[in-house]
Design a protein around this motif. Structure first.
Motif, mmCIF file in Angstrom:
data_model
loop_
_atom_site.group_PDB
_atom_site.id
_atom_site.type_symbol
_atom_site.label_atom_id
_atom_site.label_comp_id
_atom_site.label_asym_id
_atom_site.label_seq_id
_atom_site.Cartn_x
_atom_site.Cartn_y
_atom_site.Cartn_z
ATOM 1 N N VAL A 109 0.764 -1.493 0.084
ATOM 2 C CA VAL A 109 -0.274 0.210 0.059
ATOM 3 C C VAL A 109 1.514 0.902 -0.717
ATOM 4 O O VAL A 109 1.772 1.844 1.110
ATOM 5 N N GLY A 110 0.212 2.325 -0.964
ATOM 6 C CA GLY A 110 1.547 3.627 -1.761
ATOM 7 C C GLY A 110 0.316 4.618 -0.830
ATOM 8 O O GLY A 110 -0.087 4.274 -1.170
ATOM 9 N N TYR A 111 1.346 5.521 -0.010
ATOM 10 C CA TYR A 111 1.199 7.250 -0.001
ATOM 11 C C TYR A 111 1.306 8.037 -0.029
ATOM 12 O O TYR A 111 2.384 7.739 0.059
ATOM 13 N N TYR A 112 1.268 8.980 -0.490
ATOM 14 C CA TYR A 112 1.510 10.661 -0.813
ATOM 15 C C TYR A 112 1.596 10.822 0.827
ATOM 16 O O TYR A 112 0.865 10.576 1.393
ATOM 17 N N VAL A 113 2.579 11.085 1.235
ATOM 18 C CA VAL A 113 3.162 12.254 2.122
ATOM 19 C C VAL A 113 3.305 13.869 1.713
ATOM 20 O O VAL A 113 4.276 13.604 0.925
ATOM 21 N N ASN A 114 2.278 15.162 2.317
ATOM 22 C CA ASN A 114 3.183 16.232 1.962
ATOM 23 C C ASN A 114 3.921 16.639 3.444
ATOM 24 O O ASN A 114 3.214 16.808 4.385
ATOM 25 N N ASN A 115 4.989 17.042 3.290
ATOM 26 C CA ASN A 115 5.575 17.824 4.235
ATOM 27 C C ASN A 115 5.733 19.555 3.804
ATOM 28 O O ASN A 115 6.124 19.711 2.590
ATOM 29 N N GLU A 116 5.486 19.941 4.799
ATOM 30 C CA GLU A 116 4.992 21.629 4.890
ATOM 31 C C GLU A 116 4.836 22.169 6.174
ATOM 32 O O GLU A 116 5.119 21.540 7.522
ATOM 33 N N TYR A 117 5.862 23.936 6.058
ATOM 34 C CA TYR A 117 5.527 24.045 7.090
ATOM 35 C C TYR A 117 3.909 24.183 7.415
ATOM 36 O O TYR A 117 3.393 24.568 7.288
ATOM 37 N N ASP A 118 4.101 24.584 9.457
ATOM 38 C CA ASP A 118 2.544 24.776 9.928
ATOM 39 C C ASP A 118 2.597 26.070 10.169
ATOM 40 O O ASP A 118 1.294 26.689 10.291
ATOM 41 N N SER A 119 3.181 27.089 8.956
ATOM 42 C CA SER A 119 2.501 28.781 9.064
ATOM 43 C C SER A 119 2.811 29.082 7.783
ATOM 44 O O SER A 119 3.331 28.805 7.450
ATOM 45 N N GLU A 120 2.310 30.379 7.621
ATOM 46 C CA GLU A 120 2.055 31.037 6.299
ATOM 47 C C GLU A 120 2.974 31.259 6.134
ATOM 48 O O GLU A 120 3.493 31.539 4.868
ATOM 49 N N GLU A 121 3.750 31.928 6.631
ATOM 50 C CA GLU A 121 4.812 32.392 6.658
ATOM 51 C C GLU A 121 5.743 32.137 6.297
ATOM 52 O O GLU A 121 6.593 32.052 5.595
ATOM 53 N N LEU A 122 6.047 31.045 6.902
ATOM 54 C CA LEU A 122 7.087 29.790 7.067
ATOM 55 C C LEU A 122 6.860 29.302 5.737
ATOM 56 O O LEU A 122 8.358 29.032 4.768
#
Length: 280
Positions: A109-122
């Motif tokens: 089972v393959g899943y896409y994972v999105n890694n991003e900052y939790d604030s709009e500024e960053l």
């Protein structure tokens, strides 16, 4: 037919911080008593450019397996940041949840994972040095990519045929109760759009064939008979020796055109395993 069928996977802590553990609630069905344990494994793809950055986050042995529907929770450690290229720490990557029996993988089972900052500024102005505690991961659990493999279980009768019959449509049909069946049906519908029926492109009648320059079989036979003399021989005086040599050379080249190359991707190295004992 598979002895073990994956029925569902729930990502319990999603979204979560990048440094949090991965937690999956897995439900599967076992149709007969198994002699060995099931080995579950979670792999993090650290780079889309090379599998050298793949990390085996954790493995778990589950057994003995009672017949019927079973459910358990699989926890895996987050990836090691030192083994991930800095320029690929943020963005979209993949995690792979796999299960094997006696060393033979039967579901992935393959899943896409999105890694991003939790604030709009960053997000708008990411720092040169990543701030790990501010990175949030989101597993796209609603769109899994499920792949199943036919394997030998405990008996020789369950082993897949050495030369199975060609059934190109078989992999496109999933049991409605199996995990990922709805997503596969959606992909099937998207692929089906814009497909042209070959029968619609064929000439409708004899007149259409004549217009397109397609000769009828009877006309071809009559033309061949005209070329032959009364004693059954064919007149080849109009062909030169150079023409004949050129035709023979073309045939020799055509015989060596086909060549197949098969390359397999190596599996990731196995790590230490934990074990879950299923209640009888």
């Amino acid at each position: 037919m598979s002895v073990v069928s994956l029925l569902g996977v729930n990502v319990l802590n999603n979204p979560a911080r990048f440094t949090d553990k991965y937690t999956f609630e897995i439900t599967f069905e076992c149709l007969e008593q198994l002699e060995k344990d099931l080995e579950w494994k979670l792999t993090y793809v650290g780079s889309a450019q090379s599998d050298n950055y793949d990390q085996e986050l954790d493995t778990l042995l589950v057994g003995p397996i009672p017949v019927g529907v079973n459910k358990f929770v699989f926890e895996a450690d987050p990836p090691d940041l030192k083994r991930i290229p800095l320029d690929e720490l943020l963005g979209v990557t993949v995690v792979l949840l796999t299960c094997a029996y006696d060393g033979r993988e039967f579901v992935r089972v393959g899943y896409y994972v999105n890694n991003e900052y939790d604030s709009e500024e960053l997000v708008n102005a990411p720092p040169a040095q990543p701030v790990i505690e501010k990175i949030r991961r989101n597993v796209l659990a609603e769109k899994p990519r499920v792949t199943r493999f036919a394997i030998k279980w405990d008996s020789e009768a369950s082993a897949p045929a050495e030369f199975p019959p060609e059934q190109p449509e078989a992999d496109l049909v999933a049991d409605e109760e199996e995990y990922g069946a709805e997503e596969l049906a959606e992909e099937e519908a998207e692929l089906g759009e814009g497909v042209v029926d070959p029968a619609a492109q064929a000439p409708a009648d004899k007149d259409a064939m004549e217009v397109e320059g397609v000769a009828e079989p009877e006309a071809e036979v009559a033309a061949e008979e005209d070329e032959m003399s009364d004693d059954g021989s064919v007149d080849i005086e109009g062909e030169s020796e150079d023409d004949l040599d050129e035709e023979e050379g073309d045939e020799e080249v055509a015989e060596g055109d086909d060549m197949d190359v098969d390359m397999d991707k190596p599996d990731a190295a196995a790590g230490p395993s934990k074990q879950v004992v299923m209640a009888q």
